[in-house]
Design an enzyme around this catalytic site. Structure first.
Site, PDB file in Angstrom:
ATOM      1  N   ARG A  62       1.002  -1.512   0.402  1.00  0.00           N
ATOM      2  CA  ARG A  62       0.249   0.288  -0.114  1.00  0.00           C
ATOM      3  C   ARG A  62       0.651   1.214  -0.066  1.00  0.00           C
ATOM      4  O   ARG A  62       0.445   2.496  -0.377  1.00  0.00           O
ATOM      5  CB  ARG A  62      -1.368  -0.472   1.606  1.00  0.00           C
ATOM      6  CG  ARG A  62      -2.157   1.444   1.303  1.00  0.00           C
ATOM      7  CD  ARG A  62      -3.273   0.614   1.939  1.00  0.00           C
ATOM      8  NE  ARG A  62      -2.953   0.087   2.996  1.00  0.00           N
ATOM      9  CZ  ARG A  62      -2.632   0.173   4.097  1.00  0.00           C
ATOM     10  NH1 ARG A  62      -2.559   1.302   4.997  1.00  0.00           N
ATOM     11  NH2 ARG A  62      -3.308  -0.634   5.061  1.00  0.00           N
ATOM     12  N   TYR A 115     -14.881  17.150 -15.311  1.00  0.00           N
ATOM     13  CA  TYR A 115     -15.009  15.641 -15.929  1.00  0.00           C
ATOM     14  C   TYR A 115     -16.680  15.450 -14.757  1.00  0.00           C
ATOM     15  O   TYR A 115     -16.335  16.399 -13.680  1.00  0.00           O
ATOM     16  CB  TYR A 115     -14.105  14.943 -15.447  1.00  0.00           C
ATOM     17  CG  TYR A 115     -14.134  13.295 -15.715  1.00  0.00           C
ATOM     18  CD1 TYR A 115     -14.400  13.572 -16.790  1.00  0.00           C
ATOM     19  CD2 TYR A 115     -14.396  13.068 -14.508  1.00  0.00           C
ATOM     20  CE1 TYR A 115     -14.258  11.636 -16.881  1.00  0.00           C
ATOM     21  CE2 TYR A 115     -14.420  10.792 -14.319  1.00  0.00           C
ATOM     22  CZ  TYR A 115     -14.614  11.195 -15.819  1.00  0.00           C
ATOM     23  OH  TYR A 115     -14.957   8.982 -15.861  1.00  0.00           O
ATOM     24  N   ASP A 187      -6.129  19.487 -13.873  1.00  0.00           N
ATOM     25  CA  ASP A 187      -6.078  18.152 -14.872  1.00  0.00           C
ATOM     26  C   ASP A 187      -5.755  18.529 -15.944  1.00  0.00           C
ATOM     27  O   ASP A 187      -6.778  19.051 -16.349  1.00  0.00           O
ATOM     28  CB  ASP A 187      -7.261  17.325 -14.434  1.00  0.00           C
ATOM     29  CG  ASP A 187      -8.111  16.440 -15.286  1.00  0.00           C
ATOM     30  OD1 ASP A 187      -6.929  15.272 -15.450  1.00  0.00           O
ATOM     31  OD2 ASP A 187      -9.086  15.972 -14.240  1.00  0.00           O
ATOM     32  N   LYS A 212      -6.069   7.301 -19.354  1.00  0.00           N
ATOM     33  CA  LYS A 212      -5.753   7.644 -21.339  1.00  0.00           C
ATOM     34  C   LYS A 212      -5.079   7.473 -22.318  1.00  0.00           C
ATOM     35  O   LYS A 212      -4.703   6.537 -22.035  1.00  0.00           O
ATOM     36  CB  LYS A 212      -6.744   9.197 -20.846  1.00  0.00           C
ATOM     37  CG  LYS A 212      -8.217   9.207 -20.431  1.00  0.00           C
ATOM     38  CD  LYS A 212      -9.547   8.377 -20.401  1.00  0.00           C
ATOM     39  CE  LYS A 212     -10.262   8.267 -19.102  1.00  0.00           C
ATOM     40  NZ  LYS A 212     -10.661   9.091 -18.304  1.00  0.00           N
TER      41      LYS A 212
END
Ligand SMILES: *Cc1c(COP(=O)(O)O)cnc(C)c1O
Length: 398
Positions: A62, A115, A187, A212
């Site tokens: 983690r 978004y 972003d 993406k």
């Protein structure tokens, strides 16, 4: 004698070699997938040295993985960032970063046309935890500055935006943040570091949905946050708690995808430009939203700050929601699917995809027109994509 400073490497060399260690485990040329949940210590002294910060090593999945680290260092080199942290998805990157930067009673300003899930996280989730959010129109810098209060901690925007491809003046956005002592977050999923590096313009934090263009093959989910070591360390601390970590196999696919990243984006830029020009001259198209067109309202800013204008072309057909659906259905090369940025072209109609559950009126309120189509241009041959669009328009309007 001191060596003269080395000229920075270009984006393709950095994409191939950035972040790669030499030699690698087992003399492998390729970065291995370190598929482990935990890491062993030789003895208690090594454990003590690790916790005292005297040695640098991994401890538990983690908190990081060696395959993930190579992808992070490659991305940091491409973006010109001090550090990078990867996540399980773009939304995991966005939400964890905002959780790390905000607390109850603070305030965020976000530009519109962003978004959908980011808007929802800000306006619904963060709102529940006592964080205030103001939304201002993208490109209205006076409104942006007016919205800043003593409690404001972050200014958030995309550039280019989804789906209308609005382009932010990053220098101006960064300057407003600095003057008001507020962190700026961009972003830059649509841009990628090949087209623009927001940190070079004074932005504090860059985010990506690596799902993406960075992954680029529609086969992984990942997100990235980049910025100064101090900021990324704070976000890493929060990720250790929230746990939205990228898994080693996705990190491996990302390293693999990133090697061809500059080549792919170059091709997607020229393909999208050709498609945007074709659509702009077509009688059945009423609007084309692409920053590479001289008619785009931020074309001048885009030209100044971007190497290329990206691979997404949004356009409006003359007609209604059904006409646009006929165009989408008549295309034979792009797949009908959400997402963007991969080698395969994808096409979708936002009104019948991400915004389907809203009414036409509600969609108009958030600026999503029924006749809007978003085309994520892949790396196919441009003449094939244009011929396909031409036949689709002919059939849909036939
Ligand atoms: C896809 C996308 C996201 C979310 O990323 P996921 O990897 O799907 O979680 C965020 N911002 C933009 C601009 C996107 O296109």
């Amino acid at each position: 004698m001191a060596q003269p400073p080395k000229k920075p490497l270009g984006p393709s060399t950095t994409a191939v070699h950035g972040g790669e260690t030499r030699p690698k485990l087992g003399n492998s040329l390729v970065t291995p997938i370190v598929q482990t949940a935990t890491y062993t210590f030789t003895n208690t002294q090594e454990l003590r040295d690790h916790f005292d910060g005297k040695i640098e090593r991994v401890e538990y999945g983690r908190y990081g993985n060696p395959t993930q680290r190579v992808a992070e260092e490659k991305l940091a080199a491409l973006e010109g960032a001090e550090d990078c942290l990867l996540f399980a998805s773009g939304m995991a990157a966005m939400t964890t970063t905002l959780f790390a930067m905000l607390s109850r009673g603070t305030h965020v300003v976000v530009t519109d046309d962003s978004y959908r899930r980011t808007r929802q996280f800000l306006n619904q989730t963060l709102h529940k935890y006592g964080i205030e959010v103001s939304t201002v129109p993208c490109g209205d810098y006076e409104a942006l500055e007016d919205a800043i209060k003593p409690t404001t901690r972050a200014l958030v925007s995309e550039s280019p935006t989804n789906p209308y491809n609005r382009v932010l003046d990053l220098e101006r956005f960064g300057e407003i943040g600095r003057r008001n002592r507020v962190k700026t977050i961009i972003d830059a999923t649509f841009a990628t570091p090949y087209n623009v590096r927001p940190l070079d313009y004074g932005i504090d934090v860059v985010m990506h949905s690596a799902t993406k263009y960075l992954g680029g093959h529609n086969d992984l989910l990942a997100g990235a946050v980049l910025g100064s070591r101090v900021i990324i360390d704070a976000v890493r601390g929060m990720q250790g708690i929230t746990g939205a970590v990228v898994d080693p196999f996705a990190a491996f696919l990302l390293v693999r995808g990133l090697k061809t990243f500059a080549l792919r984006v170059q091709r997607q830029n020229t393909n999208a430009q050709a498609i945007a020009e074709f659509l702009a001259s077509h009688p059945r198209i009423s609007a084309v939203h692409y920053p590479g067109l001289a008619t785009h309202r931020e074309h001048a800013v885009a030209k100044r700050q971007m190497r290329g204008f990206g691979g997404v072309v949004s356009f409006e057909v003359t007609g209604d929601i059904d006409t646009a659906a006929r165009v989408v259905d008549a295309c034979e090369i792009p797949y009908l699917a959400v997402s963007l940025g991969g080698v395969e072209s994808l096409i979708e109609q936002p009104a019948i995809m991400s915004f389907y559950e809203l009414t036409t009126e509600e969609r108009m309120q958030v600026g999503i027109k029924d006749n809007l189509i978003r085309y994520s241009v892949g790396i196919e041959d441009p003449e094939d994509l244009i011929a396909d669009l031409a036949q689709a328009l002919d059939r849909a309007f036939g």
